[in-house]
Design an enzyme around this catalytic site. Structure first.
Site, PDB file in Angstrom:
ATOM      1  N   GLY A 169     -11.047   0.567  -3.284  1.00  0.00           N
ATOM      2  CA  GLY A 169     -12.087   0.220  -2.334  1.00  0.00           C
ATOM      3  C   GLY A 169     -12.097   1.119  -1.096  1.00  0.00           C
ATOM      4  O   GLY A 169     -13.272   1.441  -0.630  1.00  0.00           O
TER       5      GLY A 169
ATOM      6  N   ALA B  79      -8.062  -1.532  -1.202  1.00  0.00           N
ATOM      7  CA  ALA B  79      -7.910  -2.727  -0.629  1.00  0.00           C
ATOM      8  C   ALA B  79      -6.324  -3.034  -0.643  1.00  0.00           C
ATOM      9  O   ALA B  79      -5.887  -2.599  -1.489  1.00  0.00           O
ATOM     10  CB  ALA B  79      -8.732  -3.944  -1.492  1.00  0.00           C
TER      11      ALA B  79
ATOM     12  N   GLU C 189     -14.766   3.322  -2.795  1.00  0.00           N
ATOM     13  CA  GLU C 189     -15.835   2.662  -2.832  1.00  0.00           C
ATOM     14  C   GLU C 189     -16.648   2.480  -1.265  1.00  0.00           C
ATOM     15  O   GLU C 189     -17.862   2.773  -1.479  1.00  0.00           O
ATOM     16  CB  GLU C 189     -15.601   1.196  -3.343  1.00  0.00           C
ATOM     17  CG  GLU C 189     -15.379   1.161  -4.824  1.00  0.00           C
ATOM     18  CD  GLU C 189     -14.988  -0.395  -5.241  1.00  0.00           C
ATOM     19  OE1 GLU C 189     -15.306  -0.551  -6.225  1.00  0.00           O
ATOM     20  OE2 GLU C 189     -14.273  -0.919  -4.350  1.00  0.00           O
TER      21      GLU C 189
ATOM     22  N   GLU D  83      -7.798   0.280  -9.948  1.00  0.00           N
ATOM     23  CA  GLU D  83      -7.720  -1.055  -9.940  1.00  0.00           C
ATOM     24  C   GLU D  83      -7.205  -1.516 -11.331  1.00  0.00           C
ATOM     25  O   GLU D  83      -6.386  -2.646 -11.359  1.00  0.00           O
ATOM     26  CB  GLU D  83      -8.952  -1.661  -9.791  1.00  0.00           C
ATOM     27  CG  GLU D  83      -9.711  -1.558  -8.230  1.00  0.00           C
ATOM     28  CD  GLU D  83     -10.238  -0.162  -7.981  1.00  0.00           C
ATOM     29  OE1 GLU D  83     -10.318   0.814  -8.894  1.00  0.00           O
ATOM     30  OE2 GLU D  83     -10.835  -0.278  -7.028  1.00  0.00           O
TER      31      GLU D  83
HETATM   32  N1  DAK Z   1      -2.201  -2.137  -0.438  1.00  0.00           N
HETATM   33  C1  DAK Z   1      -1.232  -2.408   0.430  1.00  0.00           C
HETATM   34  N2  DAK Z   1      -0.416  -1.607   0.773  1.00  0.00           N
HETATM   35  C2  DAK Z   1      -0.321  -0.262   0.159  1.00  0.00           C
HETATM   36  C3  DAK Z   1      -1.498   0.340  -0.522  1.00  0.00           C
HETATM   37  C4  DAK Z   1      -2.424  -0.809  -1.073  1.00  0.00           C
HETATM   38  N3  DAK Z   1      -3.690  -0.384  -1.617  1.00  0.00           N
HETATM   39  N4  DAK Z   1      -1.265   1.540  -0.688  1.00  0.00           N
HETATM   40  C5  DAK Z   1      -0.203   1.912  -0.470  1.00  0.00           C
HETATM   41  N5  DAK Z   1       0.418   0.640   0.398  1.00  0.00           N
HETATM   42  C6  DAK Z   1       1.753   0.906   1.337  1.00  0.00           C
HETATM   43  C7  DAK Z   1       2.936   0.889   0.471  1.00  0.00           C
HETATM   44  O1  DAK Z   1       2.952  -0.467   0.019  1.00  0.00           O
HETATM   45  C8  DAK Z   1       3.916   1.580   1.131  1.00  0.00           C
HETATM   46  O2  DAK Z   1       4.304   0.344   2.010  1.00  0.00           O
HETATM   47  P1  DAK Z   1       5.901   0.064   2.192  1.00  0.00           P
HETATM   48  O3  DAK Z   1       6.422  -0.360   1.034  1.00  0.00           O
HETATM   49  O4  DAK Z   1       6.403   1.274   2.814  1.00  0.00           O
HETATM   50  O5  DAK Z   1       6.017  -1.035   3.269  1.00  0.00           O
HETATM   51  C9  DAK Z   1       3.276   2.603   1.935  1.00  0.00           C
HETATM   52  O6  DAK Z   1       1.620   2.003   2.008  1.00  0.00           O
HETATM   53  C10 DAK Z   1       3.196   3.746   1.594  1.00  0.00           C
HETATM   54  O7  DAK Z   1       2.931   3.737   0.060  1.00  0.00           O
HETATM   55  P2  DAK Z   1       4.007   4.604  -1.001  1.00  0.00           P
HETATM   56  O8  DAK Z   1       5.213   4.477  -0.522  1.00  0.00           O
HETATM   57  O9  DAK Z   1       3.344   3.665  -1.994  1.00  0.00           O
HETATM   58  O10 DAK Z   1       3.208   5.992  -0.711  1.00  0.00           O
HETATM   59  P3  DAK Z   1       3.105   7.153  -2.055  1.00  0.00           P
HETATM   60  O11 DAK Z   1       2.841   8.289  -1.370  1.00  0.00           O
HETATM   61  O12 DAK Z   1       4.481   7.073  -2.871  1.00  0.00           O
HETATM   62  O13 DAK Z   1       2.164   6.502  -3.006  1.00  0.00           O
HETATM   63  C11 DAK Z   1       0.027   5.832  -3.377  1.00  0.00           C
HETATM   64  C12 DAK Z   1       0.832   6.562  -2.595  1.00  0.00           C
HETATM   65  C13 DAK Z   1      -1.583   5.783  -2.839  1.00  0.00           C
HETATM   66  C14 DAK Z   1      -0.339   6.565  -4.805  1.00  0.00           C
HETATM   67  C15 DAK Z   1       0.369   4.300  -3.766  1.00  0.00           C
HETATM   68  O14 DAK Z   1       0.681   3.641  -2.348  1.00  0.00           O
HETATM   69  C16 DAK Z   1      -0.432   3.405  -4.415  1.00  0.00           C
HETATM   70  O15 DAK Z   1      -0.701   3.725  -5.805  1.00  0.00           O
HETATM   71  N6  DAK Z   1      -1.122   2.564  -3.774  1.00  0.00           N
HETATM   72  C17 DAK Z   1      -2.216   1.638  -4.219  1.00  0.00           C
HETATM   73  C18 DAK Z   1      -3.377   2.175  -4.652  1.00  0.00           C
HETATM   74  C19 DAK Z   1      -4.497   1.311  -5.557  1.00  0.00           C
HETATM   75  O16 DAK Z   1      -4.149   0.677  -6.421  1.00  0.00           O
HETATM   76  N7  DAK Z   1      -5.392   0.921  -4.954  1.00  0.00           N
HETATM   77  C20 DAK Z   1      -6.540   0.004  -5.156  1.00  0.00           C
HETATM   78  C21 DAK Z   1      -6.443  -1.426  -4.619  1.00  0.00           C
HETATM   79  S1  DAK Z   1      -7.421  -2.267  -5.483  1.00  0.00           S
HETATM   80  C22 DAK Z   1     -13.740  -6.374  -3.558  1.00  0.00           C
HETATM   81  C23 DAK Z   1     -13.923  -4.950  -3.415  1.00  0.00           C
HETATM   82  C24 DAK Z   1     -13.288  -4.025  -3.504  1.00  0.00           C
HETATM   83  C25 DAK Z   1     -12.038  -4.260  -3.740  1.00  0.00           C
HETATM   84  C26 DAK Z   1     -11.430  -5.760  -3.673  1.00  0.00           C
HETATM   85  C27 DAK Z   1     -12.194  -6.620  -3.666  1.00  0.00           C
HETATM   86  N8  DAK Z   1     -14.877  -7.360  -3.398  1.00  0.00           N
HETATM   87  C28 DAK Z   1     -16.190  -7.181  -2.921  1.00  0.00           C
HETATM   88  C29 DAK Z   1     -14.389  -8.609  -3.474  1.00  0.00           C
HETATM   89  C30 DAK Z   1     -10.956  -3.243  -4.003  1.00  0.00           C
HETATM   90  C31 DAK Z   1     -10.035  -3.439  -4.553  1.00  0.00           C
HETATM   91  C32 DAK Z   1      -8.840  -2.261  -4.432  1.00  0.00           C
HETATM   92  O17 DAK Z   1      -8.891  -1.223  -3.759  1.00  0.00           O
END
Ligand code: DAK
Length: 258
Positions: free
Chosen positions: A109, A65, A112, A132
């Site tokens: 997500g 997400a 998921e 998360e």
């Molecule tokens: N959201 C927003 N932007 C993201 C992102 C994300 N999840 N993942 C990556 N980006 C963006 C980065 O901010 C960056 O943008 P700029 O800074 O260049 O503007 C760009 O994508 C490239 O990312 P990185 O520079 O970080 O790239 P790296 O290769 O260094 O790292 C990475 C890649 C995937 C390891 C890292 O970006 C990372 O850790 N990303 C976050 C992963 C994460 O935590 N995902 C889980 C998110 S929470 C729901 C159901 C489900 C959900 C919610 C509600 N309901 C039914 C209510 C789900 C929740 C989630 O998924």
């Protein structure tokens, strides 16, 4: 239909949806979720489409997400809108089979979403995880339930509580993906599997998918009863007559989905 955050195409009996927010590693934001639901609905109505493929890019199926968008959302907004819940509902109950073409990051997500699909083809570069916990929350799109049912309690606990990613080969060993292929081939392999599924009787495919999914909801005795009822039902289909006739006549069956 034209979309901003995804693209869609029809290839024979396949409906292909490609997530397309490369600047955010295909993070799922409200726009993308809305468009995904729209594309899924279009393909659901289209009788020519028998099987779907959902893909991202080689670098990322989806990094989960959109955290930047979620940072602004309050608990009340989330509860009132269901946030992404309608997407999980749609994919989880989708009547046609969906093949996920995975590569690169499949996180949160994104995992998921993948776990709500039916066959998961992964490039050797795929990294899967539920990170998360690293941002102070927990999986909310079925991750705790689907992951536990797939990989068992202890691996699910490790993944959910540490946020650590696993690679494609480990995921295959755990039964979390169907198959691992070289990175050049993940999309073509996914389409190949989807085409094979699309060549079968659409009625039999639909009921078989329902029956396998019930295994995750019912006890064995109820599941076996459910399977038997669907099996009897298929004996009323024209595709059953055609499939068995084609076998005895040593030719390929022509299934019509009737
Ligand atoms: N959201 C927003 N932007 C993201 C992102 C994300 N999840 N993942 C990556 N980006 C963006 C980065 O901010 C960056 O943008 P700029 O800074 O260049 O503007 C760009 O994508 C490239 O990312 P990185 O520079 O970080 O790239 P790296 O290769 O260094 O790292 C990475 C890649 C995937 C390891 C890292 O970006 C990372 O850790 N990303 C976050 C992963 C994460 O935590 N995902 C889980 C998110 S929470 C729901 C159901 C489900 C959900 C919610 C509600 N309901 C039914 C209510 C789900 C929740 C989630 O998924």
């Amino acid at each position: 239909m034209s979309y901003e955050t995804i693209s869609t195409s029809k290839e024979g009996h396949l409906g292909v949806i490609t997530l397309n927010r490369p600047e955010a590693l295909n993070a799922l934001n409200t726009k993308m979720v809305t468009e995904l639901i729209g594309a899924l609905s279009e393909f659901e109505k289209d009788e020519e489409v028998r099987c779907l493929v959902i893909a991202g890019s080689e670098k990322a199926f989806s990094a989960g997400a959109d955290i930047k968008e979620m940072a602004e959302i309050t608990a009340i907004q989330m509860a009132m809108t269901g946030h992404f819940f309608p997407l999980w509902e749609k994919v989880g109950k989708y009547p046609k089979p969906i093949v996920a073409a995975l590569s690169g990051f499949v996180l949160g997500g994104g995992l998921e979403l993948a776990m709500s699909c039916d066959v998961l083809i992964a490039s050797e570069t795929t990294q899967l995880g539920q990170p998360e916990i690293d941002i102070g929350v927990m999986p909310g799109g079925g991750g705790t339930q689907r992951l536990s049912r797939t990989v068992g309690k202890y691996k699910a606990m490790e993944m959910v509580l540490t946020g650590k990613r696993i690679g494609a080969e480990e995921a295959k060993a755990l039964g979390l993906v169907s198959r691992v292929v070289p990175k050049e081939a993940y999309l073509s392999e996914a389409k190949k599997v989807a085409s094979e599924i699309a060549s079968k009787s659409p009625v039999a495919v639909r009921l078989a998918k329902m029956a396998v999914n019930k295994a995750f909801e019912m006890g064995l005795a109820d599941g076996l009863d459910f399977e038997r009822e669907l099996f009897y039902l298929l004996f009323a289909s024209e595709d059953k007559v055609e499939g068995m006739k084609a076998f005895t006549e040593k030719r390929k069956p022509e299934f019509k989905g009737k």
